[in-house]
Enzyme design. Structure first.
Site, mmCIF file in Angstrom:
data_model
loop_
_atom_site.group_PDB
_atom_site.id
_atom_site.type_symbol
_atom_site.label_atom_id
_atom_site.label_comp_id
_atom_site.label_asym_id
_atom_site.label_seq_id
_atom_site.Cartn_x
_atom_site.Cartn_y
_atom_site.Cartn_z
ATOM 1 N N SER A 93 -81.648 -14.644 -46.603
ATOM 2 C CA SER A 93 -82.548 -15.794 -46.582
ATOM 3 C C SER A 93 -82.434 -16.533 -45.253
ATOM 4 O O SER A 93 -82.653 -15.944 -44.197
ATOM 5 C CB SER A 93 -82.238 -16.706 -47.783
ATOM 6 O OG SER A 93 -83.258 -17.651 -47.976
ATOM 7 N N ASP A 194 -89.787 -12.110 -55.388
ATOM 8 C CA ASP A 194 -88.927 -13.138 -54.804
ATOM 9 C C ASP A 194 -89.615 -14.476 -55.046
ATOM 10 O O ASP A 194 -90.717 -14.718 -54.555
ATOM 11 C CB ASP A 194 -88.761 -12.875 -53.303
ATOM 12 C CG ASP A 194 -87.770 -13.813 -52.632
ATOM 13 O OD1 ASP A 194 -87.598 -14.952 -53.110
ATOM 14 O OD2 ASP A 194 -87.176 -13.411 -51.612
ATOM 15 N N HIS A 224 -84.557 -13.124 -55.401
ATOM 16 C CA HIS A 224 -84.219 -13.547 -54.041
ATOM 17 C C HIS A 224 -82.771 -13.270 -53.643
ATOM 18 O O HIS A 224 -82.506 -12.716 -52.575
ATOM 19 C CB HIS A 224 -84.519 -15.040 -53.879
ATOM 20 C CG HIS A 224 -84.251 -15.551 -52.505
ATOM 21 N ND1 HIS A 224 -84.951 -15.116 -51.397
ATOM 22 C CD2 HIS A 224 -83.333 -16.443 -52.036
ATOM 23 C CE1 HIS A 224 -84.499 -15.723 -50.316
ATOM 24 N NE2 HIS A 224 -83.518 -16.518 -50.678
#
Length: 259
Positions: A93, A194, A224
């Protein structure tokens, strides 16, 4: 300030190949610890730092800026390059954002990049609303634990400081501008589903970097936080294959140069 369970940094002294792992926004090393421990088990030198303002309480995030987060991983990269022959950077991320910026800014010091569900943008309206809204609304609901696997939780903040989100917006803008400077081999893994980062972010990364050695892998069974999800083992295996291939390439080049 006491740390949340699992928020402790992780480090392992191993071979001359180093790996720097960067965790995500409002998360902590817990989300990447299985990845780090796997790499350490392969005998590699591994560093997984805790970013400033993370791993304690959400109020601490408002006291930091994206430059503090980046300075932390840049320092770890310098320490790894001082004792390793080659260093790879990896991230989840926002950690993927930091890894890409390290590659763009440090060039030959980074041998390759592995990112999982990298984040590179916020909704367009954030740029207009956040500068004012962050002074009125201190925080919003957190975004941790987007995980398909039952019984697994991510350690992170249940509230998100809007000052922190404003800083995140700045990191994304700075990194997007730097993506064409990324020339290292790149492995990008993204989840088909996600709920935090849109697929557009991965597409923008792939379209913007200047790397010629690029691979994309789609994770079908994770959300995610894929490093704690059903596809975690696949991430580990894909990383192993990527690092081994590049290390072998470097060894062959050294052998040719020495003849």
């Amino acid at each position: 300030m006491p740390l949340l369970p699992g928020a402790e940094p992780f480090a392992h002294r191993g071979s001359a190949t180093g790996v720097l792992l960067c965790h995500g926004f409002t998360g902590c090393p817990q989300s990447l610890r299985p990845w780090a421990e796997h790499l350490a088990g392969q005998g590699l030198t591994v560093s997984l730092p805790l970013l400033p303002g993370h791993g304690t309480r959400w109020e601490d995030l408002r006291l930091t800026h994206w430059t503090d987060w980046y300075a932390t991983v840049a320092r770890e990269l310098r320490e790894l390059t001082a004792r390793c022959d080659r260093v790879f950077v990896c991230g989840l991320s926002m950690g993927g954002t930091l890894a890409l910026r390290l590659a763009a800014r440090h060039g030959p010091a980074v041998a390759g990049v592995v990112v999982v569900n990298p984040a590179i943008s916020l909704p367009w309206w954030h740029g207009y609303a956040l500068p004012v809204l962050r002074h009125v609304v201190p925080s919003v609901r957190g975004l941790v634990s987007d995980i398909a696997k039952g019984g697994v939780r991510e350690t992170g903040y249940t509230r998100v400081s809007l000052h922190g989100v404003h800083a995140l917006h700045g990191l994304f803008a700075a990194t997007r501008a730097d993506l064409p400077r990324v020339t290292q081999p790149l492995l990008l893994l993204r989840s088909r589903v996600d709920h935090i980062v849109p697929a557009h972010d991965s597409a923008q990364v792939l379209a913007s970097v200047s790397s010629t050695d690029v691979a994309e892998r789609v994770l079908e069974d994770s959300f995610h936080v894929a490093t704690l999800d059903h596809d975690a083992e696949r991430i580990f295996q894909e990383t192993d294959a990527f690092l081994t291939r590049l290390a072998n390439r470097a060894t062959r080049k050294t052998a040719r140069d020495g003849t």
